[in-house]
Design an enzyme around this catalytic site. Structure first.
Site, PDB file in Angstrom:
ATOM      1  N   CYS A  61       0.850  -1.188   0.000  1.00 41.79           N
ATOM      2  CA  CYS A  61       0.000   0.000   0.000  1.00 41.79           C
ATOM      3  C   CYS A  61       0.889   1.241   0.000  1.00 41.79           C
ATOM      4  O   CYS A  61       1.722   1.398   0.880  1.00 41.79           O
ATOM      5  CB  CYS A  61      -0.894  -0.009   1.231  1.00 41.79           C
ATOM      6  SG  CYS A  61      -1.684   1.576   1.478  1.00 41.79           S
ATOM      7  N   CYS A  67      -1.494   6.312   6.660  1.00 39.01           N
ATOM      8  CA  CYS A  67      -2.930   6.055   6.773  1.00 39.01           C
ATOM      9  C   CYS A  67      -3.256   5.183   7.991  1.00 39.01           C
ATOM     10  O   CYS A  67      -2.530   4.240   8.303  1.00 39.01           O
ATOM     11  CB  CYS A  67      -3.397   5.357   5.498  1.00 39.01           C
ATOM     12  SG  CYS A  67      -5.126   4.904   5.505  1.00 39.01           S
ATOM     13  N   CYS A  70      -5.368   0.658   7.975  1.00 40.21           N
ATOM     14  CA  CYS A  70      -4.870  -0.700   8.247  1.00 40.21           C
ATOM     15  C   CYS A  70      -3.778  -0.657   9.319  1.00 40.21           C
ATOM     16  O   CYS A  70      -3.264   0.406   9.665  1.00 40.21           O
ATOM     17  CB  CYS A  70      -4.286  -1.315   6.984  1.00 40.21           C
ATOM     18  SG  CYS A  70      -5.475  -1.530   5.658  1.00 40.21           S
ATOM     19  N   CYS A 145      -6.992   2.635  -2.542  1.00 42.23           N
ATOM     20  CA  CYS A 145      -6.855   1.838  -1.322  1.00 42.23           C
ATOM     21  C   CYS A 145      -6.596   0.377  -1.683  1.00 42.23           C
ATOM     22  O   CYS A 145      -7.276  -0.186  -2.540  1.00 42.23           O
ATOM     23  CB  CYS A 145      -8.125   1.983  -0.488  1.00 42.23           C
ATOM     24  SG  CYS A 145      -8.154   0.913   0.942  1.00 42.23           S
ATOM     25  N   GLN A 269     -22.146  -7.328   6.117  1.00 41.00           N
ATOM     26  CA  GLN A 269     -20.730  -7.708   6.180  1.00 41.00           C
ATOM     27  C   GLN A 269     -19.975  -7.171   4.972  1.00 41.00           C
ATOM     28  O   GLN A 269     -20.516  -7.181   3.857  1.00 41.00           O
ATOM     29  CB  GLN A 269     -20.599  -9.227   6.237  1.00 41.00           C
ATOM     30  CG  GLN A 269     -21.001  -9.838   7.578  1.00 41.00           C
ATOM     31  CD  GLN A 269     -19.942  -9.641   8.658  1.00 41.00           C
ATOM     32  OE1 GLN A 269     -18.878  -9.082   8.417  1.00 41.00           O
ATOM     33  NE2 GLN A 269     -20.240 -10.098   9.862  1.00 41.00           N
ATOM     34  N   TYR A 298     -29.407  -9.783  17.225  1.00 39.16           N
ATOM     35  CA  TYR A 298     -28.503  -8.828  16.587  1.00 39.16           C
ATOM     36  C   TYR A 298     -28.422  -9.238  15.107  1.00 39.16           C
ATOM     37  O   TYR A 298     -27.353  -9.504  14.571  1.00 39.16           O
ATOM     38  CB  TYR A 298     -27.105  -8.834  17.206  1.00 39.16           C
ATOM     39  CG  TYR A 298     -27.052  -8.553  18.694  1.00 39.16           C
ATOM     40  CD1 TYR A 298     -27.072  -7.241  19.173  1.00 39.16           C
ATOM     41  CD2 TYR A 298     -26.979  -9.597  19.621  1.00 39.16           C
ATOM     42  CE1 TYR A 298     -27.004  -6.984  20.538  1.00 39.16           C
ATOM     43  CE2 TYR A 298     -26.924  -9.344  20.986  1.00 39.16           C
ATOM     44  CZ  TYR A 298     -26.935  -8.037  21.438  1.00 39.16           C
ATOM     45  OH  TYR A 298     -26.850  -7.795  22.783  1.00 39.16           O
ATOM     46  N   GLU A 319     -33.588  -7.327  15.995  1.00 41.30           N
ATOM     47  CA  GLU A 319     -32.640  -6.284  15.606  1.00 41.30           C
ATOM     48  C   GLU A 319     -33.230  -4.933  16.005  1.00 41.30           C
ATOM     49  O   GLU A 319     -34.432  -4.724  15.916  1.00 41.30           O
ATOM     50  CB  GLU A 319     -32.427  -6.390  14.086  1.00 41.30           C
ATOM     51  CG  GLU A 319     -31.853  -5.204  13.390  1.00 41.30           C
ATOM     52  CD  GLU A 319     -30.425  -4.850  13.785  1.00 41.30           C
ATOM     53  OE1 GLU A 319     -29.574  -5.741  13.865  1.00 41.30           O
ATOM     54  OE2 GLU A 319     -30.192  -3.647  14.039  1.00 41.30           O
ATOM     55  N   ASP A 367     -24.885 -12.209  17.347  1.00 33.06           N
ATOM     56  CA  ASP A 367     -23.818 -11.545  16.583  1.00 33.06           C
ATOM     57  C   ASP A 367     -23.804 -10.057  16.954  1.00 33.06           C
ATOM     58  O   ASP A 367     -24.132  -9.203  16.144  1.00 33.06           O
ATOM     59  CB  ASP A 367     -24.109 -11.746  15.082  1.00 33.06           C
ATOM     60  CG  ASP A 367     -23.015 -11.193  14.179  1.00 33.06           C
ATOM     61  OD1 ASP A 367     -21.965 -10.756  14.682  1.00 33.06           O
ATOM     62  OD2 ASP A 367     -23.223 -11.204  12.951  1.00 33.06           O
ATOM     63  N   CYS A 394     -17.148  -9.752  16.273  1.00 35.99           N
ATOM     64  CA  CYS A 394     -16.045  -9.048  15.600  1.00 35.99           C
ATOM     65  C   CYS A 394     -15.085  -8.487  16.648  1.00 35.99           C
ATOM     66  O   CYS A 394     -14.139  -7.775  16.309  1.00 35.99           O
ATOM     67  CB  CYS A 394     -16.585  -7.934  14.702  1.00 35.99           C
ATOM     68  SG  CYS A 394     -17.658  -6.807  15.570  1.00 35.99           S
TER      69      CYS A 394
HETATM   70  N1  SAH Z   1     -25.940 -10.708  12.092  1.00 39.93           N
HETATM   71  C1  SAH Z   1     -25.938  -9.585  11.181  1.00 39.93           C
HETATM   72  C2  SAH Z   1     -25.605  -8.252  11.835  1.00 39.93           C
HETATM   73  C3  SAH Z   1     -24.426  -8.202  12.780  1.00 39.93           C
HETATM   74  S1  SAH Z   1     -23.872  -6.578  13.185  1.00 39.93           S
HETATM   75  C4  SAH Z   1     -25.068  -9.861   9.986  1.00 39.93           C
HETATM   76  O1  SAH Z   1     -24.284 -10.821   9.977  1.00 39.93           O
HETATM   77  O2  SAH Z   1     -25.156  -9.118   9.003  1.00 39.93           O
HETATM   78  C5  SAH Z   1     -24.652  -6.283  14.710  1.00 39.93           C
HETATM   79  C6  SAH Z   1     -26.074  -5.823  14.586  1.00 39.93           C
HETATM   80  O3  SAH Z   1     -26.558  -5.602  15.925  1.00 39.93           O
HETATM   81  C7  SAH Z   1     -26.286  -4.514  13.838  1.00 39.93           C
HETATM   82  O4  SAH Z   1     -27.234  -4.708  12.828  1.00 39.93           O
HETATM   83  C8  SAH Z   1     -26.817  -3.543  14.912  1.00 39.93           C
HETATM   84  O5  SAH Z   1     -27.771  -2.636  14.405  1.00 39.93           O
HETATM   85  C9  SAH Z   1     -27.449  -4.506  15.887  1.00 39.93           C
HETATM   86  N2  SAH Z   1     -27.590  -4.010  17.273  1.00 39.93           N
HETATM   87  C10 SAH Z   1     -26.748  -3.221  17.952  1.00 39.93           C
HETATM   88  N3  SAH Z   1     -27.194  -3.030  19.217  1.00 39.93           N
HETATM   89  C11 SAH Z   1     -28.357  -3.710  19.315  1.00 39.93           C
HETATM   90  C12 SAH Z   1     -29.282  -3.893  20.386  1.00 39.93           C
HETATM   91  N4  SAH Z   1     -29.094  -3.335  21.575  1.00 39.93           N
HETATM   92  N5  SAH Z   1     -30.352  -4.675  20.147  1.00 39.93           N
HETATM   93  C13 SAH Z   1     -30.538  -5.271  18.940  1.00 39.93           C
HETATM   94  N6  SAH Z   1     -29.690  -5.123  17.903  1.00 39.93           N
HETATM   95  C14 SAH Z   1     -28.616  -4.353  18.094  1.00 39.93           C
END
Ligand code: SAH
Length: 438
Positions: A61, A67, A70, A145, A269, A298, A319, A367, A394
């Protein structure tokens, strides 16, 4: 500015070099290296290395030195993967389950399908696209990038030219004057559709209509253009106050044969090749036979829930982002799925209610964002008593903390790190927890 001779004795989980004498600043040194570093605030500029590590590579890069996007363009990929595995291993030292080898990302360049660039004034006061320096709000020009999708790089470059031609002023964070703040681009990896979001301090600018027409003329892949008006000074790029000027305000992409709607404000993602591997693991760990009730919490735009629905009796996706839930409902329709329910709710509130009402789920997939779940969420999860929990994260640091709250009732049987973001410190981790049978 303070210059010091320091030795790097390791890299911590935040990607910081651990230095002797101890200085907490971000500097791109590798274990074993001794060098002269100039320290300024949270950043350390490497002036000279006495003994370059055999693990050091020449960065591909051109702006890596400046930057902050990364962390590791100077480090051999094998070592980056070892670092990611060790990070997860250290955080999960309290469990017996072995840590699987990190699932590598074979294509380690131009893998990102979402990127946002800050717009700033160069020396000639022209609008310039770039990224922030490490741990700073000072911008550096980025023209191509290394990790961003190549089509998006082309669109960014053309946008920079158009902003200059149309004399659209960059926004200045200090004086709070000017118009253009950020440009966000999302690309459909399979569909090649492009979304452009202009984040602006004003609702409009002179010549906007012609400029957008010129952009589409050059890049017909641009299917939608949105203006997001953000007058706040917080670090969030999007305000959500959006108006669509071209197209429907969304693009589509495909993952594992399913179609998903991608809009500006909902999570999707950003590394599609690795997402298919990650979701593949989630499907494997869920071990569905067709009879299970599954909770995907989530759930974003319902991606995982929809993928699991084929092998489940019923899926409930929870969500809290209303745009994401709207997208999730469309995604269920697009894929002709009718055993998935999309619920707009705060995850903790939903879990507490579900536990009180005695709802039953065989498998829970969670998640959460980097901050992890709440203690109340985890308590309610234990009361719900699912047979399996598939925890995708993550941020393994918060994941490990959360798992500690669950091990009274659950056994960790698998931990799979996935490299979603080569050249950065980030590692995704997917953990399978199985209910302990008394
Ligand atoms: N499983 C999904 C999203 C993961 S990212 C995928 O793989 O695409 C995490 C998600 O949690 C986001 O969409 C965010 O808006 C949501 N989030 C964050 N805080 C939250 C809460 N308190 N209650 C419910 N969802 C929430």
């Amino acid at each position: 500015m303070k210059q010091e001779i320091v030795k790097c004795v390791g890299i911590n989980e935040d990607g910081y070099a651990i230095l002797q004498p101890k200085i907490r600043a971000f500097v791109r040194m590798l274990p074993g290296e001794i060098g002269t570093v100039e320290f300024e605030g949270k950043e350390g500029r490497l002036v000279k290395i006495e003994n370059p590590s055999p693990e050091r590579i020449v960065s591909k890069c051109p702006v890596f030195d400046q930057c902050g996007g990364c962390t590791f363009h100077h480090w051999d990929m094998v070592k980056q993967l070892e670092f990611k595995k060790t990070t997860v291993k250290n955080l999960f030292s309290f469990v017996k389950a072995p840590i699987e080898e990190v699932l590598p990302c074979e294509v380690d360049h131009h893998y990102r399908t979402k990127n946002q660039m800050v717009v700033f004034a160069n020396k000639k006061k022209q609008s310039t696209l770039g990224m922030y320096r490490p741990y700073s709000h000072q911008a550096v020009a980025v023209t191509a990038c290394y990790i961003q999708d190549t089509l998006a790089n082309g669109v960014f470059g053309h946008i920079q030219m158009l902003l200059r031609d149309f004399k659209v002023e960059p926004y200045d964070e200090d004086s709070k004057r000017g118009i253009m703040r950020h440009v966000l681009i999302k690309v459909g990896y399979q569909t090649n559709q492009v979304m452009v979001v202009f984040v602006m301090a004003e609702p409009d600018f002179k010549g906007r209509k012609i400029m957008f027409a010129k952009l589409i003329e050059k890049f017909p892949q641009v299917k939608t253009i949105i203006i997001d008006v953000n007058t706040r000074s917080s670090s969030a790029v999007l305000s959500g106050k959006q108006k669509t000027y071209v197209g429907n305000g969304y693009i589509e992409d495909k993952l594992l044969g399913y179609t998903f709607k991608i809009s500006a404000s909902s999570f999707f993602q950003v590394n599609p090749r690795q997402t298919e591997k990650l979701y593949g693991k989630a499907i494997e760990y869920a071990q569905l036979t067709g009879n299970e009730r599954v909770l995907d919490v989530y759930s974003g735009t319902g991606t995982i829930g929809i993928l699991l629905s084929k092998k489940a009796k019923e899926v409930v996706c929870v969500e809290s982002n209303r745009w994401a839930v709207e997208d999730a409902k469309v995604n269920a329709q697009l894929n002709k799925i009718n055993n998935v329910k999309m619920v707009l709710a705060d995850a903790t509130e939903y879990m507490i209610r579900a536990a009180e009402q005695g709802l039953t789920f065989d498998v829970v997939v969670m998640d959460p964002p980097r901050s992890g779940a709440t203690p109340e969420f985890l308590n309610a999860l234990k009361q719900l008593n699912p047979k399996r929990i598939v925890y995708i994260s993550c941020e393994p640091k918060t994941q490990a903390d959360d798992v500690k709250q669950l091990i009274s009732d659950y056994q960790v049987t698998k931990i799979q790190p996935v490299d979603m973001f080569p050249y950065t410190r980030h590692v995704e981790s997917i953990t399978l927890l199985s209910l302990k049978t008394a």
